[in-house]
Scaffold this active site. Structure first.
Site, PDB file in Angstrom:
ATOM      1  N   LYS A  31       0.845  -1.182   0.000  1.00  0.00           N
ATOM      2  CA  LYS A  31       0.000   0.000   0.000  1.00  0.00           C
ATOM      3  C   LYS A  31       0.889   1.245   0.000  1.00  0.00           C
ATOM      4  CE  LYS A  31      -4.399   1.410   2.042  1.00  0.00           C
ATOM      5  NZ  LYS A  31      -5.370   1.178   3.121  1.00  0.00           N
TER       6      LYS A  31
ATOM      7  N   GLU B 108     -18.713  -5.512  11.505  1.00  0.00           N
ATOM      8  CA  GLU B 108     -19.620  -4.687  12.307  1.00  0.00           C
ATOM      9  C   GLU B 108     -20.637  -5.522  13.080  1.00  0.00           C
ATOM     10  OE1 GLU B 108     -18.158  -2.297   8.787  1.00  0.00           O
ATOM     11  OE2 GLU B 108     -19.033  -4.287   9.065  1.00  0.00           O
TER      12      GLU B 108
ATOM     13  N   ARG C 253     -24.896  -2.079   8.779  1.00  0.00           N
ATOM     14  CA  ARG C 253     -24.516  -3.466   8.523  1.00  0.00           C
ATOM     15  C   ARG C 253     -24.767  -4.359   9.732  1.00  0.00           C
ATOM     16  NH1 ARG C 253     -20.177  -3.395   4.157  1.00  0.00           N
ATOM     17  NH2 ARG C 253     -19.412  -5.324   5.059  1.00  0.00           N
TER      18      ARG C 253
END
Length: 650
Positions: free
Chosen positions: A292, A378, A406
């Site tokens: 990344k 979540e 969610r």
């Protein structure tokens, strides 16, 4: 005479001679493979320069430059479907698919969305923004193609952080036995937004430590055929690996032909592997290892910092700070959580992979044994808190409004129905500006209001947010504090933490004829409008339980009640006011101002409020129009106006 010593600024065609010729993937596929590596260098440079000017998501995109090129080079997009997960990494994809010149308007009003969006381009095959959806969507596309008798390749790209969510494994578990023509690409950069956590991340790390570049099984050998540089590397590694027990892969147990891991920044390796895997039937998974922030040193060293950035200095990497020196609501929450943890050993902090975004960095450092990052999960976060509460602990779940959606069933069934002592610190409530509709917290009041036992609070300023967090924590049942992104009106924080009387609002200004009932962030503009109209203003504070006595008092004394909230009108706080009036048989005219029944596209937060009529001018215009339709005047004239009684309307 012109100064001949000065040179004109380079044009894009001069700075990016290859990239400037790529107007869509058909141009890309016309290039010889030898030109792809130089193209990657230009694409990476263009991306860094572009985001340095506009801000946006950077580190994730830098990590998939080679993959983005390879996918559009090998596959016949958009006929072949590529589904990106979350979409933080999609900027290179957008640049390659005809949107290069529009990157200057990234995440701005009327400009490009920061995420793949079906209405924006045929190459954006699935709209994303939330994590871990790509495999399910791609599987659905593959099944649909087979049922229609259409032959096309479907590719899902998912990161190692997103792979940790249950939904991704539900799709893998379902997809393997169906034998779909589906390629899943695992982009393993050892990052989500915060560093990944959990057993899956550990498993991938073990795979990497034991099987660099190839799994050493027949499937991988087949995929790597014709790639001398990798065959040579495999040969060297075989000597080092003698006697080692190679770790098994969970993916093959789920029915996917696993290939990898391979270096996701080796263009030749990625292209050759994709070309070989394109010929393979059935479900298969390619494991790429990427970095990344690749190619921009500041982002490589601080990928979390450069995950999503404001404009920054290209040469130094210095990020330009946003104007406004006050503490954000997120910081206020983080400070409060540390304060409460100092006083109460039962206080626990939970986040679904949003430590930095939710303001929990200091808490995680000071109280590591009481800090729980559950990854992109979540649902698990909310039920984990429920279990903790069952044993007498005091869990605080820090979660964005858009992500709490969610975990709605867990909120309903596991927390509220049992009346458990869970505090929900709901960040990014309301509109969120450049992140657009996918990240807007537009619905939490509407989906929270029907739930038994749940206390819902909406602070109007920074100090009230701090006191409401304390109120929620001290309340012996489920309680939610929803606060907006960014800073508030600049109200000073009182040192002492006090609780508010639950279900009680307050009158902030006395006026005549019209009463503005403000919920949360819209109190400040409501007060400004009230000065112009000589209206009453109530800071309602609580959405549930709502202050019925205050509503009835305002209805008795005013001809028009105007509710103002940064939540969708449908089912929101205004609806609660009308329901209260109806329950008591009170007839008074109501005007409900809030978010309209549309998906509000990306723009500046102020621009979004203006579009929705929730800025000062918009609120005033709506109120004046309503007053005119009712034959009411402003100020003292309102009290004298005759007004036919009618049922509460929205």
């Amino acid at each position: 005479m012109p100064d001949s010593s000065r040179t004109a600024p380079e044009t894009d065609a001069e700075r990016y001679p290859l990239l400037s010729t790529i107007n869509d993937p058909t141009d890309l596929r016309a290039l010889p493979a030898s030109r792809l590596e130089p193209l990657a260098a230009e694409l990476r440079a263009f991306l860094i320069d572009s985001v340095s000017r506009t801000g946006g998501h950077l580190a994730a995109g830098l990590g998939v430059v080679e993959l983005s090129i390879a996918l559009h080079y090998v596959f016949d997009t958009p006929e072949d479907r590529v589904v990106w997960d979350v979409g933080h990494q999609a900027y290179p994809h957008k640049i390659l698919t005809g949107r290069r010149e529009r990157m200057a308007r990234m995440r701005k009003k009327g400009g490009l969305s920061g995420f793949p969006k079906r209405s924006e381009s045929a190459y954006d095959t699935f709209g994303v923004g939330h994590s871990s959806t790509s495999i399910s969507a791609a599987l659905g596309m593959s099944i649909a193609a087979r049922l229609k008798g259409e032959r096309r390749h479907v590719i899902a790209v998912i990161g190692d952080g997103a792979l940790g969510a249950g939904m991704a494994f539900e799709a893998l578990n379902h997809g393997g036995p169906l034998d779909p023509d589906l390629l899943v690409i695992l982009n393993d950069n050892e990052m989500s937004i915060s560093p990944p956590v959990g057993a899956i991340s550990g498993h991938l790390a073990r795979l990497l430590s034991g099987r660099v570049y190839t799994s050493m099984r027949e499937g991988s050998k087949s995929a790597l055929a014709g790639m001398p540089q990798l065959r040579e590397l495999v040969g060297r590694w075989e000597e080092h690996m003698k006697g080692m027990v190679m770790p098994s892969t969970m993916f093959e147990e789920l029915g996917f032909n696993y290939i990898g891991p391979i270096d996701g920044h080796d263009m030749d390796a990625v292209v050759s592997t994709l070309q070989n895997m394109k010929k393979m039937p059935g479900p298969r998974l390619l494991h790429l290892v990427t970095k990344k922030g690749r190619g921009y040193e500041p982002a490589e060293h601080a990928p979390t910092t450069y995950h999503g950035v404001t404009p920054f200095d290209l040469k130094t990497g210095t990020i330009h700070k946003k104007k406004g020196g006050g503490k954000s609501y997120t910081q206020i929450f983080g400070d409060w959580l540390c304060d409460i943890a100092e006083r109460d050993a039962r206080a626990l902090g939970i986040t679904p992979a949003m430590r930095e975004g939710s303001g929990m960095v200091e808490f995680s450092s000071r109280f590591p044994q009481r800090y729980f990052d559950v990854g992109i999960a979540e649902q698990h976060a909310v039920t984990l808190a429920a279990g903790m509460a069952c044993e007498g602990m005091k869990p605080v779940v820090a979660i964005y409004s858009t992500f709490l959606q969610r975990a709605y069933d867990q909120l309903v069934h596991d927390v509220c129905l049992q009346g458990l002592d869970v505090t929900l610190a709901v960040d990014r409530a309301g509109l969120v500006g450049a992140d657009g509709a996918t990240h807007a917290g537009s619905f939490d009041l509407s989906y929270g209001r029907p739930l038994p036992n749940l206390v819902i609070m909406a602070p109007a300023d920074e100090n009230e947010c701090r006191q409401m967090l304390e109120t929620a924590y001290q309340h012996p049942g489920p309680a939610m504090v929803r606060y907006p992104r960014g800073t508030g009106p600049g109200v000073a924080l009182q040192a002492e933490l006090t609780t508010l009387p639950i279900g009680k609002g307050e009158i902030r200004r006395r006026g005549q004829g019209v009463a503005l009932l403000a919920f949360g962030s819209r109190l400040a503009p409501a007060l400004e409008v009230a000065e112009r109209l000589d209206a009453t203003v109530a800071n309602m504070r609580f959405v549930k339980p709502i202050d019925e006595a205050l509503i009835l008092e305002l209805a008795e004394e005013h001809q028009l009640l105007v509710t103002v909230e940064e939540n969708t009108v449908a089912g929101g706080a205004g609806s609660a006011v009308s329901e209260t009036l109806a329950a008591h048989g009170v007839i008074v005219h109501c005007l409900h101002l809030g978010l309209p029944d549309v998906c509000v596209d990306q723009a500046g937060h102020d621009e979004q409020l203006q579009v929705c009529g929730l800025d000062e001018d918009g609120i005033e215009a709506s109120v004046r129009q309503e007053m005119q339709s009712l034959g009411l005047g402003a100020g003292a004239d309102v009290a004298q106006a005759a007004m036919p009684k009618q049922a509460a309307v929205s």
